[in-house]
Design an enzyme around this catalytic site. Structure first.
Site, PDB file in Angstrom:
ATOM      1  CG  HIS A 162      62.330  28.050 -23.455  1.00  0.00           C
ATOM      2  ND1 HIS A 162      61.345  27.178 -23.853  1.00  0.00           N
ATOM      3  CD2 HIS A 162      62.100  29.207 -24.143  1.00  0.00           C
ATOM      4  CE1 HIS A 162      60.571  27.760 -24.743  1.00  0.00           C
ATOM      5  NE2 HIS A 162      61.006  28.995 -24.931  1.00  0.00           N
ATOM      6  CB  SER A 283      74.254  18.210   4.909  1.00  0.00           C
ATOM      7  OG  SER A 283      74.856  16.928   4.866  1.00  0.00           O
ATOM      8  CE  LYS A 289      74.697  20.888   0.020  1.00  0.00           C
ATOM      9  NZ  LYS A 289      74.083  19.596  -0.240  1.00  0.00           N
ATOM     10  CD  GLU A 296      65.491  20.998  -1.488  1.00  0.00           C
ATOM     11  OE1 GLU A 296      66.365  20.733  -2.328  1.00  0.00           O
ATOM     12  OE2 GLU A 296      65.606  20.691  -0.287  1.00  0.00           O
TER      13      GLU A 296
END
Ligand code: ARG
Length: 469
Positions: A162, A283, A289, A296
């Protein structure tokens, strides 16, 4: 656009009217099935050789055909071949090029076959090759995971259920978990390969042929293990495509779990993992970043693969026997599913090999989350306390520790003894993540000796190129 007389169509004999150009554009598949040119030529060569053995072609005709097909293949490969929508698909292009070169001899190649079994055969050849290509990539990913185990030896990570901290596990146990998933994927690939590896050529349009062809001969030439036994079945089905698409979807799902996990682990909130910079992006507005875009996209592309599987399942739903033109719509989804999964695997392999575990940050975090609570419960069970009671007692101890802001190992012995008389000093032997891991013993657990045994087994298995049984 250039106009062709009606008879320029291979099926034009019965027609009085020329095909509308809009229909040609609408029905063409050559823009995507040209990808099957090598398989089409391979299948046609085997077919021609069989026709010669069956005296349906002379040896000379066969030689001319085989030679011309080889030449056409080279032209396509070198980009010197013109594809035109009015010739519909790759099969018509290859045959037309053959007829342009050999005249009547070329016109004999289509003896005893139809495009329906030809498409199915070409696609089976392609699926077989693609299965082997994916299998090689999946094996390389397994090797990348196993390759991490020595370097990450002794590193303990929190295990989650979980997404809540649950129990401590060795990093190698994590890596081998992925090896197991991928191993089942390889078995699924091998299994679906068996059913794809069956010759459908020579079932002709749907009913077979009255000509004396030898399908077993063709099967042997093309390396097919079996020959489809029912022509009506063979020309109507794409279940081998569905199976491959399903296996690809499961691989994509496994990769997306891995990607999601590593995205989380590489956040500053977790701080467990540094991804190789060559596989991260930045970024354009936030200079600090270093983003896990590759992971992803691995996660995101799963949607495409599952979408392709869905598309294929819906495509074949309710199709009556035998061939229906709907089946032409099977190519793009299976090509895309394969390309996508192969692309994901290609980036996953170097990422798995090149990421670094941030051992200090991980170790510093292990005191959080009471990862040793279950092992403490099992300590009590070993002393004869019923599991339900032990669970309750440890739950109370965890509550006390939370209130005191300490790990379980930070509670004094009196607190333990107040909770249950069986507690003695040796309870501390199973507290703390490292001791908890050392306390495991069961087969398949994260017990250090067990993991070591499994790492050795995996190294052996991968170096000998075998899958588990
Ligand atoms: N291009 C078609 C396909 O990929 C082949 C058509 C074969 N048969 C026919 N009766 N039109 O499925």
């Amino acid at each position: 656009m250039r106009q062709y007389p009606v008879a320029r169509k291979a099926w034009g004999g019965v027609f009085d009217a020329r095909t509308d150009e809009r229909v040609e554009r609408f029905t063409q598949s050559v823009s995507f099935d040209r990808r099957l040119y090598a398989q089409d030529i391979q299948g046609s060569i085997a077919h021609a050789q069989m026709l010669a053995r069956a005296d349906l072609l002379t040896v000379d005709e066969c030689q001319q055909i085989v030679q011309a097909l080889g030449q056409i293949g080279r032209e396509i490969e070198q980009g010197q071949f013109e594809f035109r929508v009015e010739l519909e698909d790759v099969h018509m292009h290859v045959e037309r090029a053959l007829i342009d070169r050999l005249g009547d001899t070329g016109r004999k190649l289509h003896t005893g076959r139809s495009r329906n079994d030809q498409v199915s055969t070409d696609l089976r050849l392609w699926v077989r090759e693609s299965i082997d290509a994916v299998d090689g990539l999946v094996a390389a990913l397994q090797a990348a995971f196993v390759g991490r185990c020595d370097g990450d030896q002794g590193c303990i990570l929190p295990g989650y259920t979980h997404t809540q901290r649950a129990q401590p596990v060795l990093a190698a146990h994590y890596w081998l978990a992925y090896c197991e998933k991928l191993d089942r994927d390889r078995h699924r690939l091998a299994d679906c390969r068996r059913r794809a590896n069956v010759l459908t050529l020579g079932t002709a349009a749907l009913a077979g042929t009255s000509l004396p062809i030898d399908r077993h001969d063709v099967a042997k030439r093309l390396g097919f293990e079996g020959v489809a036994a029912n022509s009506l079945d063979a020309s109507s089905d794409r279940d081998f495509v569905l199976e491959f698409a399903f296996v690809l979807a499961v691989i994509a799902e496994h990769l997306s779990t891995w990607a999601e996990e590593w995205i989380l682990w590489s956040t500053s909130e977790f701080g467990f993992l540094r991804l190789p910079q060559a596989f991260c992006t930045g970024s354009s507005i936030m200079p600090q970043k270093i983003n896990p875009d590759v992971l992803e996209l691995v996660r995101g592309k799963t949607a495409r693969v599952v979408g392709n599987l869905t598309r294929l399942l819906v495509l074949v739903k309710g199709l009556p026997l035998a061939y229906n033109r709907d089946l032409q719509e099977d190519k793009e989804p299976i090509f895309d599913a394969f390309d996508t999964v192969a692309g994901c695997l290609e980036v996953a392999i170097p990422m798995v090999a090149g990421a670094t575990l941030n051992r200090e940050a991980i170790a510093a975090s292990l005191d959080r989350g009471y990862l040793d609570a279950t092992t403490l419960m099992e300590w009590l069970i070993r002393k004869g306390v019923p599991q339900r009671t032990a669970h309750e007692i440890v739950g109370g101890l965890v509550r006390t520790a939370i209130d005191g802001g300490v790990p379980l190992a930070g509670l004094p012995l009196e607190v333990f003894q107040e909770a249950h008389a069986a507690f003695d000093q040796s309870v501390y032997d199973v507290l703390g993540a490292e001791r908890a891991v050392a306390a495991f013993t069961s087969y398949g657990s994260t017990a250090p000796a067990e993991v070591e045994r499994q790492v050795a087994a995996w190294k052996e298995r991968l170096s000998s190129g075998t899958k588990s049984t």
